[in-house]
Design an enzyme around this catalytic site. Structure first.
Site, short mmCIF file in Angstrom:
data_model
loop_
_atom_site.label_atom_id
_atom_site.label_comp_id
_atom_site.label_asym_id
_atom_site.label_seq_id
_atom_site.Cartn_x
_atom_site.Cartn_y
_atom_site.Cartn_z
NE ARG A 131 15.68 34.61 22.77
CZ ARG A 131 14.65 35.47 22.79
NH1 ARG A 131 14.02 35.71 23.92
NH2 ARG A 131 14.27 36.08 21.69
CE1 TYR B 151 24.00 26.97 46.42
CE2 TYR B 151 22.55 28.15 44.91
CZ TYR B 151 23.76 27.54 45.19
OH TYR B 151 24.74 27.51 44.21
CG ASP C 187 16.61 24.73 45.99
OD1 ASP C 187 16.71 23.54 45.66
OD2 ASP C 187 17.45 25.59 45.64
CE LYS D 89 24.78 21.43 42.52
NZ LYS D 89 24.21 22.54 41.78
#
Length: 399
Positions: free
Chosen positions: A62, A115, A187, A212
């Site tokens: 983590r 977005y 972004d 992406k």
């Protein structure tokens, strides 16, 4: 004298055999996958040294694995950043940035065309914790300047708006944010650092969905935030508290995707420009949005900010509205109808019935999203094959 020490039992050997190191004078040509949840310490002194940052080392998945660390170094270098933190998804990176850098009573000013996932997080989650959120059209620089007269912690924009592909003037926005004491967060998922590096134009932080273009193969999920170490460390701790790290294999796959990123981006962008030009000339297409077309409202800005192409995404509107869209999608053979972008396979999506379906028609219209709008993400197939598929589907859309 024979060794009198007890030999491990078969059970213990099975459990611990994999922990034995394998000596080697060579290094792997490809990075290994560190598929472990935790690391062991030789003693308390080593543990303490790692925890306070005096010794290099890893603790727990983590907190970060070697695969995360390697990917962070690569992505920070690509974006020209001091450092970076990788996460389980693009939304995890966005959430950690927003929650890590804001406090109750502060304000976030975000682009109206940000977005959709980011907007929902701002409206439905961040605002519940006492952070004021206002939206403004960041294509209108005078409106942004007016909006920043009231103190804001963050100004949040996308390099290219989704799905309308309008370009934001990053140098001007950075100057306005800096003068107002706000941090500009960009972004950059659609553009990638191959085409545009927002930090070089004055942004404070840059985020990506590495799912992406950076990963590029539709097989891994991830996100990243890159920028100054002082801010990234705050975001990193938020990622740890959120449990938003992601697995070693996804990080490994995304790093493998970086190997071919320049080649993939060049191919996809070149094909996208060709398809945009042909779509713009087709009688069943009402209009096309692509920064590489001279008729795009920010084409000159794109030529200034972008290098090596204009991106893999093309947005266009069919003249026949949603009925034509339904016929068009059913007729496609190579292009896949899927809610993703930026991969090796060419995909298409209908925003009005997917990402923006919850909005009222008037709200969608205000964002420039009509019932006939389609977003095409161009992959690596031969461009003539893609055009043949699009052309026959366009013909089918009018019958």
């Amino acid at each position: 004298m024979p060794d009198q020490r007890a030999k491990p039992t078969t059970t213990t050997t099975c459990v611990q055999a994999g922990l034995l190191p394998t000596p080697s004078a060579t290094f792997p040509l490809a990075p290994p996958i560190w598929q472990t949840a935790a690391f062991t310490y030789p003693d308390l002194e080593t543990m303490e040294g790692i925890l306070v940052g005096e010794l290099p080392g890893f603790i727990y998945a983590r907190y970060g694995l070697p695969n995360h660390h390697q990917l962070e170094r690569a992505l920070a270098e690509l974006e020209g950043a001091e450092t970076a933190v990788v996460t389980a998804s693009g939304m995890s990176a966005i959430a950690a940035t927003l929650f890590g850098l804001t406090r109750p009573g502060q304000r976030v000013l975000a682009d109206t065309h940000v977005y959709r996932g980011t907007r929902l997080l701002l409206e439905q989650d961040l605002a519940r914790f006492g952070v004021r959120v206002d939206f403004i059209d960041c294509g209108d620089l005078a409106a942004v300047q007016q909006g920043l007269r009231e103190p804001a912690r963050l100004l949040w924009v996308d390099t290219l708006t989704n799905p309308t592909l309008r370009i934001r003037n990053l140098p001007r926005l950075a100057a306005l944010a800096r003068a107002a004491g706000a941090l500009l967060v960009v972004d950059n998922t659609f553009a990638t650092p191959i085409h545009c590096r927002p930090l070089a134009w004055g942004a404070t932080l840059v985020v990506h969905s590495t799912t992406k273009m950076l990963g590029g193969h539709h097989d891994a999920s991830g996100g990243v935030v890159a920028g100054p170490a002082e801010l990234i460390e705050v975001i990193r701790q938020q990622v740890v508290r959120f449990g938003g790290r992601g697995g070693a294999f996804d990080a490994w796959l995304i790093q493998r995707g970086l190997v071919t990123l320049p080649l993939r981006v060049a191919q996809s962008s070149a094909s996208a420009l060709t398809l945009a030009q042909r779509l713009a000339a087709h009688p069943t297409v009402r209009w096309v949005s692509y920064p590489g077309l001279p008729g795009h409202p920010e084409h000159q800005l794109a030529e200034r900010l972008f290098t090596g192409g204009y991106g893999a995404v093309v947005t266009f509107e069919l003249a026949g509205g949603e009925p034509a869209v339904r016929r068009f999608l059913r007729a496609l053979r190579l292009v896949r109808f899927a809610e993703t972008l930026g991969g090796a396979i060419t995909t298409i999506v209908h925003p009005a019935t997917t990402s923006h379906r919850a909005l009222a028609p008037t709200e969608r219209t205000a964002l420039g999203i009509s019932d006939g709008l389609l977003r095409l993400s161009v992959g690596l197939e031969e461009v003539e094959d893609l055009w043949a598929d699009l052309e026959q589907a366009l013909a089918a859309s009018i019958h």
